[in-house]
Design a protein around this motif. Structure first.
Motif, PDB file in Angstrom:
ATOM      1  N   GLY A  48      62.251  50.957 -21.035  1.00  0.00           N
ATOM      2  CA  GLY A  48      62.804  50.810 -22.372  1.00  0.00           C
ATOM      3  C   GLY A  48      64.076  51.616 -22.532  1.00  0.00           C
ATOM      4  O   GLY A  48      64.237  52.670 -21.899  1.00  0.00           O
ATOM      5  N   HIS A  49      64.970  51.121 -23.381  1.00  0.00           N
ATOM      6  CA  HIS A  49      66.199  51.856 -23.689  1.00  0.00           C
ATOM      7  C   HIS A  49      66.275  52.101 -25.184  1.00  0.00           C
ATOM      8  O   HIS A  49      66.022  51.199 -25.990  1.00  0.00           O
ATOM      9  CB  HIS A  49      67.440  51.074 -23.253  1.00  0.00           C
ATOM     10  N   SER A  50      66.631  53.313 -25.585  1.00  0.00           N
ATOM     11  CA  SER A  50      66.822  53.673 -26.976  1.00  0.00           C
ATOM     12  C   SER A  50      65.549  53.364 -27.772  1.00  0.00           C
ATOM     13  O   SER A  50      64.480  53.863 -27.430  1.00  0.00           O
ATOM     14  CB  SER A  50      68.069  52.976 -27.530  1.00  0.00           C
ATOM     15  N   MET A  51      65.597  52.533 -28.816  1.00  0.00           N
ATOM     16  CA  MET A  51      64.355  52.229 -29.537  1.00  0.00           C
ATOM     17  C   MET A  51      63.355  51.490 -28.654  1.00  0.00           C
ATOM     18  O   MET A  51      62.144  51.523 -28.910  1.00  0.00           O
ATOM     19  CB  MET A  51      64.627  51.417 -30.794  1.00  0.00           C
ATOM     20  N   GLY A  52      63.838  50.833 -27.609  1.00  0.00           N
ATOM     21  CA  GLY A  52      62.929  50.205 -26.661  1.00  0.00           C
ATOM     22  C   GLY A  52      61.975  51.200 -26.030  1.00  0.00           C
ATOM     23  O   GLY A  52      60.862  50.838 -25.618  1.00  0.00           O
ATOM     24  N   THR A  53      62.376  52.482 -25.954  1.00  0.00           N
ATOM     25  CA  THR A  53      61.462  53.497 -25.426  1.00  0.00           C
ATOM     26  C   THR A  53      60.265  53.674 -26.354  1.00  0.00           C
ATOM     27  O   THR A  53      59.145  53.929 -25.893  1.00  0.00           O
ATOM     28  CB  THR A  53      62.171  54.850 -25.226  1.00  0.00           C
ATOM     29  N   GLN A  54      60.479  53.553 -27.652  1.00  0.00           N
ATOM     30  CA  GLN A  54      59.365  53.656 -28.600  1.00  0.00           C
ATOM     31  C   GLN A  54      58.398  52.492 -28.420  1.00  0.00           C
ATOM     32  O   GLN A  54      57.172  52.679 -28.418  1.00  0.00           O
ATOM     33  CB  GLN A  54      59.898  53.683 -30.033  1.00  0.00           C
ATOM     34  N   TRP A  55      58.944  51.300 -28.268  1.00  0.00           N
ATOM     35  CA  TRP A  55      58.081  50.126 -28.123  1.00  0.00           C
ATOM     36  C   TRP A  55      57.253  50.198 -26.843  1.00  0.00           C
ATOM     37  O   TRP A  55      56.074  49.836 -26.848  1.00  0.00           O
ATOM     38  CB  TRP A  55      58.931  48.859 -28.176  1.00  0.00           C
ATOM     39  N   VAL A  56      57.833  50.673 -25.736  1.00  0.00           N
ATOM     40  CA  VAL A  56      57.050  50.717 -24.495  1.00  0.00           C
ATOM     41  C   VAL A  56      56.054  51.874 -24.506  1.00  0.00           C
ATOM     42  O   VAL A  56      54.959  51.753 -23.933  1.00  0.00           O
ATOM     43  CB  VAL A  56      57.954  50.749 -23.235  1.00  0.00           C
TER      44      VAL A  56
END
Length: 251
Positions: free
Chosen positions: A100-108
């Motif tokens: 994940g990148h940026s907010m994608g880190t929260q989702w993963v």
């Protein structure tokens, strides 16, 4: 390599999936790339191609981003993670290395907490949101600081995707991004975690990234000197190399 571009509709929500089958057949998806707020698979394209040389690789455009149809409301982090899990189930993609990148880190991270069976390892690139900077003005200032130092190619891709998503949709998700306590949720994840940041990233700062590394049960960290928040686009080979070394070590 074989490349496919597919649309999925699951529980009434739309997803776009770009998948590449590696030259060396692994028999299953190995890497899953998840973009940040407002963006899409496009700024992952270089890293996607680097990783696809080693394992089957998937990039996902989430509902409302990258031209994918918007659902009837802005999704909470837990809802988005649950939908992403449905996509992986439909692909038969677990367990995978979730990137994940940026907010994608929260989702993963949330997905790993909800569905550990789908996760081999986590890679958090430029993770957000620094707990000492959880406000709209401070996040806007950090983004502006990052923008002036990114390459024109990065800014063109990112802001074209922001415009495609629309200001209202973008801002509703930014509010959710600011409120999500990633450091607490990460502490509940058993999978090995790699935090990656550009050495000059003003959004995922060094002390914040180290805190996340230390919160993980099995955490490590890599820094790419001279790069900023969108390091996976500006230094894809270095990022892919760090991910390969991490996955080999975790195995």
């Amino acid at each position: 390599m074989t490349r496919r571009d597919e649309q999925f509709v699951l529980d009434g929500r739309s997803y776009r999936v770009i998948s590449t089958t590696a030259e060396r057949d692994t028999g299953a998806v190995r890497f899953v790339l998840v973009h940040g707020v407002g963006t899409s698979h496009r700024y992952f394209a270089r890293l996607h191609d680097e990783l696809a040389a080693d394992g089957d690789t998937v990039s996902v455009d989430l509902p409302g981003f990258g031209g994918v149809a918007k659902p009837d409301h802005a999704l909470e982090v837990a809802e988005t993670a649950s939908g992403l899990a449905q996509v992986l189930d439909a692909l038969g993609a677990g367990p995978a290395v979730l990137v994940g990148h940026s907010m994608g880190t929260q989702w993963v991270v949330e997905l790993a907490a909800q569905r550990p069976d789908l996760v081999q390892a986590l890679v958090l690139i430029g993770p957000v949101t620094d707990r000492r900077r959880r406000s709209m003005p401070l996040q806007a200032l950090a983004l502006a600081h990052d923008t002036v130092g990114e390459t024109p190619g990065v800014n063109q891709r990112v802001f074209a995707d922001y415009l495609r998503a629309g200001p209202s949709w973008y801002l509703r998700h930014v509010r959710r991004m600011i409120d999500y306590p990633i450091e607490d949720r990460l502490a509940e994840v058993a999978a090995p975690v790699l935090v990656i940041r550009g050495g000059n990233d003003p959004i995922a700062r060094a002390d914040w990234s180290r805190l996340l590394r230390d919160r993980a049960a099995r955490g490590s960290m890599a820094v790419v000197p001279g790069h900023r928040h969108v390091v996976q686009h500006t230094a894809p080979r270095a990022v892919a190399s760090a991910i390969r070394a991490f996955v080999d070590g975790a195995d």
